[in-house]
Design a protein around this motif. Structure first.
Motif, PDB file in Angstrom:
ATOM      1  N   ASN A 156       0.823  -1.218   0.000  1.00 52.11           N
ATOM      2  CA  ASN A 156       0.000   0.000   0.000  1.00 52.11           C
ATOM      3  C   ASN A 156       0.848   1.255   0.000  1.00 52.11           C
ATOM      4  O   ASN A 156       0.456   2.276   0.563  1.00 52.11           O
ATOM      5  N   ARG A 157       1.953   1.186  -0.631  1.00 55.39           N
ATOM      6  CA  ARG A 157       2.854   2.346  -0.623  1.00 55.39           C
ATOM      7  C   ARG A 157       2.276   3.543  -1.362  1.00 55.39           C
ATOM      8  O   ARG A 157       2.528   4.691  -1.010  1.00 55.39           O
ATOM      9  N   HIS A 158       1.463   3.319  -2.479  1.00 52.48           N
ATOM     10  CA  HIS A 158       0.910   4.448  -3.239  1.00 52.48           C
ATOM     11  C   HIS A 158      -0.138   5.187  -2.408  1.00 52.48           C
ATOM     12  O   HIS A 158      -0.267   6.398  -2.499  1.00 52.48           O
ATOM     13  N   ARG A 159      -0.869   4.488  -1.580  1.00 49.83           N
ATOM     14  CA  ARG A 159      -1.832   5.166  -0.716  1.00 49.83           C
ATOM     15  C   ARG A 159      -1.129   5.958   0.379  1.00 49.83           C
ATOM     16  O   ARG A 159      -1.544   7.053   0.729  1.00 49.83           O
TER      17      ARG A 159
ATOM     18  N   CYS B 184       1.825   7.255   0.237  1.00 46.79           N
ATOM     19  CA  CYS B 184       2.547   8.406  -0.316  1.00 46.79           C
ATOM     20  C   CYS B 184       1.606   9.526  -0.727  1.00 46.79           C
ATOM     21  O   CYS B 184       1.932  10.711  -0.611  1.00 46.79           O
ATOM     22  N   LEU B 185       0.381   9.179  -1.243  1.00 48.56           N
ATOM     23  CA  LEU B 185      -0.524  10.196  -1.751  1.00 48.56           C
ATOM     24  C   LEU B 185      -1.577  10.626  -0.756  1.00 48.56           C
ATOM     25  O   LEU B 185      -2.293  11.595  -0.967  1.00 48.56           O
TER      26      LEU B 185
ATOM     27  N   GLY C 150      -6.730   9.126  -6.821  1.00 50.12           N
ATOM     28  CA  GLY C 150      -6.007   8.008  -7.427  1.00 50.12           C
ATOM     29  C   GLY C 150      -6.888   7.117  -8.239  1.00 50.12           C
ATOM     30  O   GLY C 150      -6.540   6.687  -9.328  1.00 50.12           O
TER      31      GLY C 150
END
Length: 434
Positions: free
Chosen positions: A356-359, A361-362, A414
């Motif tokens: 869940n790195r994109h969540r 980070c954003l 996203g």
């Protein structure tokens, strides 16, 4: 007159016979009517062993025995052995009954008995002890011994097999490489020479040397032995673990001491040595001194001291014995399990965070991110430049003066960034003229 002479001869013969049956003696008593003498010679010397020497009387017959065995009835023209340079007779009997050695050799030493037949059928007996000088090829032997007082040391120098006795000299030098000099401690003509020294007279690195001097040693020949002093240096492991109720062995090694040190175990610094018994077992294997403690308990935990003492110094080293119960092993197993569990959980959390790195980070780390939007300001010139991607072209302005314009629009989240999401692209735009 003849009767008196005959009586005197009988008396002399009786005394001589009595002397020959007595134990061997290497000395003769002054004034004794019998012959009992000692003769000393060196290998290669010419020696004459006397027999009858009274009133110049020549015996009619002479017989010589060595250590009880007869040599043979010899005259001056006969010999026991023809060995020698040019066939020279080495052993002959002279006219007066004396036994002559042309060349004394090793093995000639012993007790010789002369039986001479005098005029009138009288017998005269004489005993001679022949001692042959001998210089052993080996060097003297140096040794040391502890006295009852640990501060005293007895040094001994011996040269067995040497005859006559040599001159032995004990000296102390500061450097073993020095062949001469030093302080003379003792000297004596003897086969063994001992000297006792106090610890205050000894120092590390000093050498005690024994020099043997003998009349048969030529110039340049030396017979010596030496002892170089060194302090003790015991070595042990500083920490030993043992389980309660088991047997544990403490080992102390001491191999550098000279003279050899007396090594013991104790429970206190410079304390009384531990005695062997039901609790303690002491043993030695070369330079290793072992202390075995049977059925260790909590009272056995603590410091143990290995003490090594020689005339130079007393040195000791310490080892700590730690006792642990059997439950300590269960605690160790539980600790290993907890550590493994923590490592496993850390790996799982790290994997979830990576997925869940994109969540993260954003947006926030938890919950959906659809409602979280950001306002973006786009600055464009009044010239006909296009706005970022889907922004519509602005109509021309009547005023010819360059005007800066600001277009405000929202970027989709996203999940709304998908190219097929038409509603996000048709969102109304707002223009601000600056």
């Amino acid at each position: 007159m003849k009767r008196r002479t005959l009586v005197a001869v009988c008396v002399f013969a009786t005394v001589a016979v009595w002397a020959s049956d007595s134990p061997v003696s290497t000395t003769s008593e002054p004034g004794s009517p019998s012959e009992s003498t000692a003769v000393t010679a060196a290998p290669g010397d010419i020696v004459i062993l006397p027999c009858y020497s009274k009133d110049s009387v020549r015996p009619s017959r002479t017989r010589w025995l060595k250590d009880g065995s007869e040599l043979g009835e010899l005259r001056a023209s006969e010999a026991v052995s023809g060995e020698g340079d040019g066939g020279q007779r080495r052993l002959v009997i002279l006219e007066d009954g004396s036994l002559k050695f042309q060349t004394v050799a090793g093995g000639d030493e012993g007790v010789y008995l002369c039986e001479a037949t005098l005029p009138g059928s009288m017998t005269w007996r004489a005993r001679v002890v022949l001692q042959v000088a001998n210089v052993p090829a080996r060097h003297p032997e140096c040794s040391w011994h502890l006295e009852a007082d640990s501060a005293e040391m007895r040094f001994s120098c011996s040269w067995p097999g040497c005859y006559p006795d040599p001159m032995l000299i004990w000296s102390q030098v500061q450097d073993a490489n020095h062949e001469s000099g030093g302080f003379v401690l003792a000297s004596e003509v003897a086969s063994v020479l001992q000297v006792s020294l106090n610890r205050s007279l000894l120092a590390k690195g000093h050498t005690l040397r024994c020099v043997a001097q003998h009349l048969k040693l030529t110039t340049g020949q030396k017979r010596t032995c030496s002892l170089t002093l060194a302090m003790p240096h015991p070595e042990v492991s500083p920490l030993v673990w043992a389980q309660k109720g088991s047997n544990v062995t403490l080992v102390c090694t001491e191999a550098s001491s000279a003279p050899p040190a007396n090594t013991t175990w104790s429970r206190a610094p410079r304390g009384a040595p531990l005695a062997p018994g039901a609790k303690y077992a002491l043993s030695q294997d070369g330079a290793a001194y072992s202390l075995t403690i049977v059925n260790v308990g909590w009272d056995d935990e603590g410091d143990y001291f290995c003490q090594s003492e020689n005339p130079l110094a007393l040195r000791q080293t310490e080892v700590y014995l730690s006792i642990r119960a059997s439950t300590d092993y269960t605690g160790a197993i539980v600790g290993v399990f907890i550590a493994t569990l923590i490592v496993g959980l850390s790996a799982v959390v790290a994997k979830l965070l990576f997925a869940n790195r994109h969540r993260i980070c954003l947006g926030g780390p938890f919950g959906p991110l659809e409602s979280d939007r950001s306002d973006v300001l786009s600055l464009v010139d009044s010239d006909e430049e296009q706005i970022f991607q889907a922004a519509p072209r602005l109509p021309p302005i009547a005023d010819a003066r360059p005007t800066a314009m600001v277009q405000i629009h929202r970027l989709p989240s996203g999940e709304q960034e998908d190219a097929g999401n038409q509603s996000a692209r048709e969102e109304p735009q707002q223009l601000v003229t600056l």
